[in-house]
Design an enzyme around this catalytic site. Structure first.
Site, PDB file in Angstrom:
ATOM      1  N   ASN A 133       0.829  -1.211   0.000  1.00  0.00           N
ATOM      2  CA  ASN A 133       0.000   0.000   0.000  1.00  0.00           C
ATOM      3  C   ASN A 133       0.857   1.252   0.000  1.00  0.00           C
ATOM      4  O   ASN A 133       1.954   1.269   0.554  1.00  0.00           O
ATOM      5  CB  ASN A 133      -0.967  -0.005   1.193  1.00  0.00           C
TER       6      ASN A 133
ATOM      7  N   PHE B  23      -1.579   8.342   4.192  1.00  0.00           N
ATOM      8  CA  PHE B  23      -2.327   8.984   5.290  1.00  0.00           C
ATOM      9  C   PHE B  23      -3.589   9.693   4.798  1.00  0.00           C
ATOM     10  O   PHE B  23      -3.862  10.857   5.154  1.00  0.00           O
ATOM     11  CB  PHE B  23      -1.455   9.990   6.061  1.00  0.00           C
TER      12      PHE B  23
ATOM     13  N   SER C 241       5.710   5.107   8.632  1.00  0.00           N
ATOM     14  CA  SER C 241       5.050   4.798   7.370  1.00  0.00           C
ATOM     15  C   SER C 241       5.972   5.183   6.221  1.00  0.00           C
ATOM     16  O   SER C 241       6.550   6.271   6.213  1.00  0.00           O
ATOM     17  CB  SER C 241       3.739   5.568   7.253  1.00  0.00           C
TER      18      SER C 241
ATOM     19  N   ASN D 232       5.041   5.935   3.301  1.00  0.00           N
ATOM     20  CA  ASN D 232       4.276   6.601   2.245  1.00  0.00           C
ATOM     21  C   ASN D 232       4.113   8.115   2.390  1.00  0.00           C
ATOM     22  O   ASN D 232       3.424   8.738   1.612  1.00  0.00           O
ATOM     23  CB  ASN D 232       2.902   5.948   2.117  1.00  0.00           C
ATOM     24  N   THR D 233       4.720   8.692   3.430  1.00  0.00           N
ATOM     25  CA  THR D 233       4.777  10.153   3.542  1.00  0.00           C
ATOM     26  C   THR D 233       6.252  10.518   3.403  1.00  0.00           C
ATOM     27  O   THR D 233       7.062  10.078   4.227  1.00  0.00           O
ATOM     28  CB  THR D 233       4.214  10.624   4.904  1.00  0.00           C
TER      29      THR D 233
ATOM     30  N   LYS E  54       5.586   3.631  17.057  1.00  0.00           N
ATOM     31  CA  LYS E  54       5.552   2.544  16.067  1.00  0.00           C
ATOM     32  C   LYS E  54       6.774   2.633  15.168  1.00  0.00           C
ATOM     33  O   LYS E  54       7.033   3.678  14.567  1.00  0.00           O
ATOM     34  CB  LYS E  54       4.269   2.632  15.237  1.00  0.00           C
TER      35      LYS E  54
ATOM     36  N   ASN F 279       5.757  -1.700  11.534  1.00  0.00           N
ATOM     37  CA  ASN F 279       4.977  -1.208  10.408  1.00  0.00           C
ATOM     38  C   ASN F 279       5.295  -2.059   9.162  1.00  0.00           C
ATOM     39  O   ASN F 279       5.899  -3.125   9.288  1.00  0.00           O
ATOM     40  CB  ASN F 279       5.348   0.267  10.160  1.00  0.00           C
TER      41      ASN F 279
END
Ligand SMILES: Cc1cc2nc3c(=O)[nH]c(=O)nc-3n(C[C@H](O)[C@H](O)[C@H](O)COP(=O)(O)O)c2cc1C
Length: 346
Positions: free
Chosen positions: A113, A117, A186, A188-189, A224, A253
């Site tokens: 994925n 966010f 994460s 993805n940022t 996390k 994560n």
């Protein structure tokens, strides 16, 4: 039964299937009778667990990113989860990345994925949680659903101001969640994972601790971490966690690593960037839980996340030193009875 349903859902794009399935479940659980019918299929045996200052009906939770906006708490409660982590929530609403941004890798029992966010923003999520709390106020449930708040920063916020985003989310969600998770892991940022650097983390976490100490009831704060950290980076996290008396860690994560997959490399490359979850991350996550436990003699409470599909996967994480487990990708592959199945054999 779920095998058939899964075949059906897997004919739709993953993100669409996700919302379709949850809205269908919502139709059932909207009224008491429907909810109790669902619960008769998903009712998990009691596995009372204490974690920090919390009492849970079982140690099996739903990982962050599944119910980012706290809209499906009633449905998730019906599926028997001991706890649900909402978010990642950011101060301002965000659309996230362009679709498609969620991909299945069935040959690996995995997902990739790059959601980025996507969420309704902290104000709206706080209002939903407030409504949930007031609906539940006065109920005599022995094991109310425990709700974690996973918080992050907006994409447009530069890293040097990230601490303010975490503080804003923390303050607004504080009255409504049972514990917090600071998400700096994460993939993805852009640049977010740089916040796992010790000094950046210290600033974010100490500021939250200060706000927390000013409240009548402090809430546990966990961090996390990514499965891709080097041993040195994990050592830094451990040292900081002990120094500032962090309440715990969520490990881990999703990973950016793409090695040892059964899915053909061309297919994986075509999917592109994102976090890989599910079976391929299982061993890595367990090894990190084990490492932290060994290095600290179990002094840091851990919620384990990564590749948990069955009771034996959950036991592996608990044996490595985790106190609670969270599922996400396993839910997609194993279906709505996953909590019951895990708790039955724990
Ligand atoms: C589609 C998707 C979205 C996710 N979103 C978030 C998120 O917003 N915040 C977060 O901390 N973790 C997020 N995660 C990571 C999961 O919470 C979990 O830590 C990870 O997927 C590993 O567990 P699993 O192998 O059981 O999926 C997301 C995972 C997936 C698959």
């Amino acid at each position: 039964m779920y095998r058939l349903l899964r075949k059906f859902y897997f004919t739709f794009p993953p993100e669409r299937a996700h919302y379709m399935a949850m809205h269908q479940l919502q139709l059932f659980t909207r009224n008491r009778l429907g909810k109790s019918i669902i619960q008769s299929f998903t009712n998990a045996p009691l596995r009372e667990t204490r974690f920090l200052n919390l009492k849970l009906k079982n140690p099996v939770g739903l990982g962050a990113g599944f119910d980012k906006n706290a809209v499906f708490l009633n449905e998730l409660e019906a599926l028997g989860f001991g706890f649900v982590e909402i978010g990642t929530v950011t101060p301002l609403p965000q659309d996230g990345n362009e679709q498609p941004r969620l991909f299945r890798l069935p040959a690996d029992k995995a997902l990739i994925n790059r959601m980025g966010f996507n969420n309704d923003g902290v104000d709206q999520v706080a209002r939903r949680l407030e409504a949930w709390r007031s609906k539940k106020a006065g109920s005599q449930e022995k094991y109310p659903l425990i709700i974690g708040g996973n918080i992050g920063k907006n994409k447009i916020t530069p890293n040097e101001n990230a601490w303010q985003d975490y503080a804003a989310c923390f303050t607004k969600l504080h009255p409504f969640v049972d514990y917090f998770v600071v998400n700096v892991s994460s993939p993805n940022t852009p640049g977010l994972r740089e916040l796992q650097d010790k000094e950046a983390l210290r600033k974010i976490l100490l500021n939250l601790a200060m706000i927390n100490n000013g409240k009548a009831f402090a809430k546990p704060i966990l961090l996390k971490i990514a499965p891709d950290l080097t041993r040195e980076q994990i050592d830094d996290v451990i040292a900081l966690a002990l120094e500032i008396q962090l309440d715990g860690l969520v490990a881990t994560n999703t990973t950016i690593d793409r090695s040892n997959l059964n899915t053909p490399a061309t297919e994986v490359e075509a999917i592109g960037a994102g976090g890989l979850s599910g079976k391929p991350v299982q061993q890595k996550s367990t090894a990190i839980v084990q490492y932290i436990t060994e290095q600290t003699n179990g002094a840091i409470p851990i919620i384990a996340s990564g590749g948990i599909f069955t009771a034996s996967d959950a036991k592996e994480k608990l044996a490595a030193g985790a106190s609670l487990v969270q599922i996400w990708t396993g839910f997609i592959y194993e279906g709505p009875a996953i909590v019951k199945n895990i708790c039955t054999h724990l």
